[in-house]
Design a protein around this motif. Structure first.
Motif, PDB file in Angstrom:
ATOM      1  N   TYR A  25     -29.473   3.720 124.044  1.00 26.30           N
ATOM      2  CA  TYR A  25     -30.459   4.745 123.696  1.00 26.30           C
ATOM      3  C   TYR A  25     -30.255   5.180 122.253  1.00 26.30           C
ATOM      4  CZ  TYR A  25     -31.695   9.797 123.511  1.00 26.30           C
ATOM      5  OH  TYR A  25     -32.138  11.035 123.154  1.00 26.30           O
ATOM      6  N   ASP A  27     -30.904   7.996 119.559  1.00 26.86           N
ATOM      7  CA  ASP A  27     -31.233   9.416 119.499  1.00 26.86           C
ATOM      8  C   ASP A  27     -31.583   9.770 118.065  1.00 26.86           C
ATOM      9  OD1 ASP A  27     -30.398  12.232 121.224  1.00 26.86           O
ATOM     10  OD2 ASP A  27     -30.637  12.359 119.041  1.00 26.86           O
ATOM     11  N   ASP A  29     -32.400  12.672 116.850  1.00 22.93           N
ATOM     12  CA  ASP A  29     -31.829  13.947 116.400  1.00 22.93           C
ATOM     13  C   ASP A  29     -30.432  13.772 115.817  1.00 22.93           C
ATOM     14  OD1 ASP A  29     -33.941  15.825 117.155  1.00 22.93           O
ATOM     15  OD2 ASP A  29     -33.487  15.174 119.185  1.00 22.93           O
ATOM     16  N   GLY A  30     -29.707  12.808 116.336  1.00 23.58           N
ATOM     17  CA  GLY A  30     -28.349  12.585 115.859  1.00 23.58           C
ATOM     18  C   GLY A  30     -28.191  11.276 115.106  1.00 23.58           C
ATOM     19  N   PHE A  32     -27.973   8.155 116.175  1.00 27.21           N
ATOM     20  CA  PHE A  32     -26.903   7.324 116.753  1.00 27.21           C
ATOM     21  C   PHE A  32     -27.453   6.517 117.922  1.00 27.21           C
ATOM     22  CE2 PHE A  32     -26.911  11.165 119.285  1.00 27.21           C
ATOM     23  CZ  PHE A  32     -26.698  10.715 120.567  1.00 27.21           C
ATOM     24  N   GLU A  34     -26.215   5.345 121.630  1.00 32.47           N
ATOM     25  CA  GLU A  34     -25.200   5.468 122.685  1.00 32.47           C
ATOM     26  C   GLU A  34     -25.506   4.415 123.736  1.00 32.47           C
ATOM     27  OE1 GLU A  34     -25.138   9.174 125.006  1.00 32.47           O
ATOM     28  OE2 GLU A  34     -22.976   9.228 124.648  1.00 32.47           O
ATOM     29  N   PHE A  42     -15.516   8.814 131.366  1.00 32.17           N
ATOM     30  CA  PHE A  42     -14.894   8.195 130.187  1.00 32.17           C
ATOM     31  C   PHE A  42     -14.381   9.260 129.230  1.00 32.17           C
ATOM     32  CE2 PHE A  42     -18.023   9.326 126.981  1.00 32.17           C
ATOM     33  CZ  PHE A  42     -19.140   9.619 127.753  1.00 32.17           C
ATOM     34  N   GLY A  44     -13.792   9.637 124.834  1.00 31.73           N
ATOM     35  CA  GLY A  44     -14.072   8.992 123.554  1.00 31.73           C
ATOM     36  C   GLY A  44     -12.788   8.601 122.840  1.00 31.73           C
ATOM     37  N   TYR A  54     -16.087   4.310 124.267  1.00 29.00           N
ATOM     38  CA  TYR A  54     -15.923   5.084 125.485  1.00 29.00           C
ATOM     39  C   TYR A  54     -15.022   4.284 126.438  1.00 29.00           C
ATOM     40  CZ  TYR A  54     -19.970   7.881 123.922  1.00 29.00           C
ATOM     41  OH  TYR A  54     -20.828   8.695 123.229  1.00 29.00           O
TER      42      TYR A  54
ATOM     43  N   ARG B   9     -33.111  13.826 125.550  1.00 26.13           N
ATOM     44  CA  ARG B   9     -31.667  13.646 125.718  1.00 26.13           C
ATOM     45  C   ARG B   9     -31.281  13.829 127.190  1.00 26.13           C
ATOM     46  NH1 ARG B   9     -27.059  11.201 124.159  1.00 26.13           N
ATOM     47  NH2 ARG B   9     -25.307  12.340 124.955  1.00 26.13           N
ATOM     48  N   VAL B  92     -30.034  21.314 117.305  1.00 33.11           N
ATOM     49  CA  VAL B  92     -30.133  20.455 118.491  1.00 33.11           C
ATOM     50  C   VAL B  92     -28.736  19.905 118.832  1.00 33.11           C
ATOM     51  CG1 VAL B  92     -31.091  18.324 119.446  1.00 33.11           C
ATOM     52  CG2 VAL B  92     -32.503  19.784 118.001  1.00 33.11           C
ATOM     53  N   TYR B  94     -27.034  17.231 120.104  1.00 38.98           N
ATOM     54  CA  TYR B  94     -27.521  15.867 120.319  1.00 38.98           C
ATOM     55  C   TYR B  94     -26.512  14.955 121.004  1.00 38.98           C
ATOM     56  CZ  TYR B  94     -24.864  14.956 116.028  1.00 38.98           C
ATOM     57  OH  TYR B  94     -23.856  14.851 115.091  1.00 38.98           O
ATOM     58  N   LEU B  95     -25.254  15.394 121.074  1.00 37.97           N
ATOM     59  CA  LEU B  95     -24.232  14.528 121.674  1.00 37.97           C
ATOM     60  C   LEU B  95     -23.048  15.385 122.100  1.00 37.97           C
ATOM     61  CD1 LEU B  95     -23.331  11.479 122.067  1.00 37.97           C
ATOM     62  CD2 LEU B  95     -22.244  11.659 119.842  1.00 37.97           C
ATOM     63  N   TRP B  96     -22.382  14.966 123.168  1.00 33.01           N
ATOM     64  CA  TRP B  96     -21.151  15.636 123.589  1.00 33.01           C
ATOM     65  C   TRP B  96     -20.288  14.650 124.328  1.00 33.01           C
ATOM     66  CZ3 TRP B  96     -26.102  17.170 124.847  1.00 33.01           C
ATOM     67  CH2 TRP B  96     -26.566  16.779 126.100  1.00 33.01           C
ATOM     68  N   ARG B  97     -19.002  14.889 124.274  1.00 28.31           N
ATOM     69  CA  ARG B  97     -18.065  14.021 125.005  1.00 28.31           C
ATOM     70  C   ARG B  97     -16.678  14.632 124.974  1.00 28.31           C
ATOM     71  NH1 ARG B  97     -18.746  10.788 120.327  1.00 28.31           N
ATOM     72  NH2 ARG B  97     -17.035  11.162 118.898  1.00 28.31           N
TER      73      ARG B  97
END
Lengths: 132, 123
Positions: A25, A27, A29-30, A32, A34, A42, A44, A54, B9, B92, B94-97
């Protein structure tokens, strides 16, 4: 909307979700990509400034990745020859070859090769969108 | 700053089931509301000059009350790890982990000094 309402609505999105299958995917907004090749918890593990791997909590294997700054990456490596038009689909393995090509550390290079192999095996592709 | 998660998202997160959705709805919300630290300069280039290449994208680092298994069951947060939530300049998330914590600071991600441009909170 209360916090509980919001939580319920988000959780309800899982009710109609299809069974997991490998996926990627992009994105916007970021900026990137994924991807996941396995449905497993998982954590990072940052490979370098471009890629976070991951690692599955049970298997200890690569279950996915996050490639950051995709546009900057493509600008730095014009040899990739990827021109983005709205709705274009790009193979993740192509994108990964850019940072892999410049990686001098043999251990990291080995990880890149494993990522590329998994991306190819699962035929992971992401739809890139122009930003702005 | 008000922080939002896009519907696009969340649809992507939903592909990974209930655990991922609970993480988005509960654990991410917890970190955004009660971060242990916030870093600026998510995309700065560590090979170049910090000041000229900095940006205002943020990384929130925190430890939520619970983590979630893939089937959605809650359990204790992962020991020695922090949940990172990345937020762009438009607010926004936009990502997390989950990521390993730093050797010297269990509330910070590993190598935070070289990963980000600067720590903006707490100062």
């Amino acid at each position: 909307m209360t916090t509980n309402d919001r939580t319920r609505r988000i959780l309800a999105m899982g009710d109609s979700a299809p069974p997991f299958s490998p996926c990627a995917y992009y994105d916007r907004d970021g900026d990137f990509i994924e991807s996941f090749v396995r449905d497993e918890g998982f954590k990072g593990q940052r490979l370098d400034k471009w890629v976070t791997v991951y690692i599955g909590r049970e298997s200890g294997e690569i279950v996915g990745s996050c490639v950051k700054d995709v546009r900057k990456l493509m600008a730095l490596y014009p040899g990739l020859d990827i021109e983005i038009e709205e709705g274009d689909e790009v193979a993740l393995s192509y994108i990964l070859r850019a940072p892999a090509w410049s990686e001098g550390d043999p251990v990291k290079l080995k990880t890149y090769r494993a990522l590329i192999r998994k991306a190819e095996e699962a035929n992971l592709r992401a739809v890139l969108e122009p930003v702005g | 700053m008000e922080v939002a998660i896009t519907l696009q998202r969340l649809r992507w997160v939903a592909k990974r089931g209930k655990g991922a959705l609970r993480e988005a709805a509960e654990a991410v919300a917890h970190v955004l509301a009660d971060p242990k630290a916030i870093y600026e300069g998510v995309r700065w280039d560590c090979d170049s000059d910090k000041e000229s290449d900095s940006d205002d994208w943020l990384c929130y680092s925190g430890i939520p009350k619970e983590a979630f298994a893939t089937d959605g069951r809650p359990h204790a947060p992962y020991e020695g790890e922090v949940l990172l939530v990345f937020v762009n300049s438009d607010g926004v998330a936009y990502l997390w982990r989950w990521d390993e914590c730093d050797d010297d600071d269990t509330t910070a991600p590993r190598d935070w000094r070289t990963r980000f441009c600067k720590k903006v909170w707490p100062k």
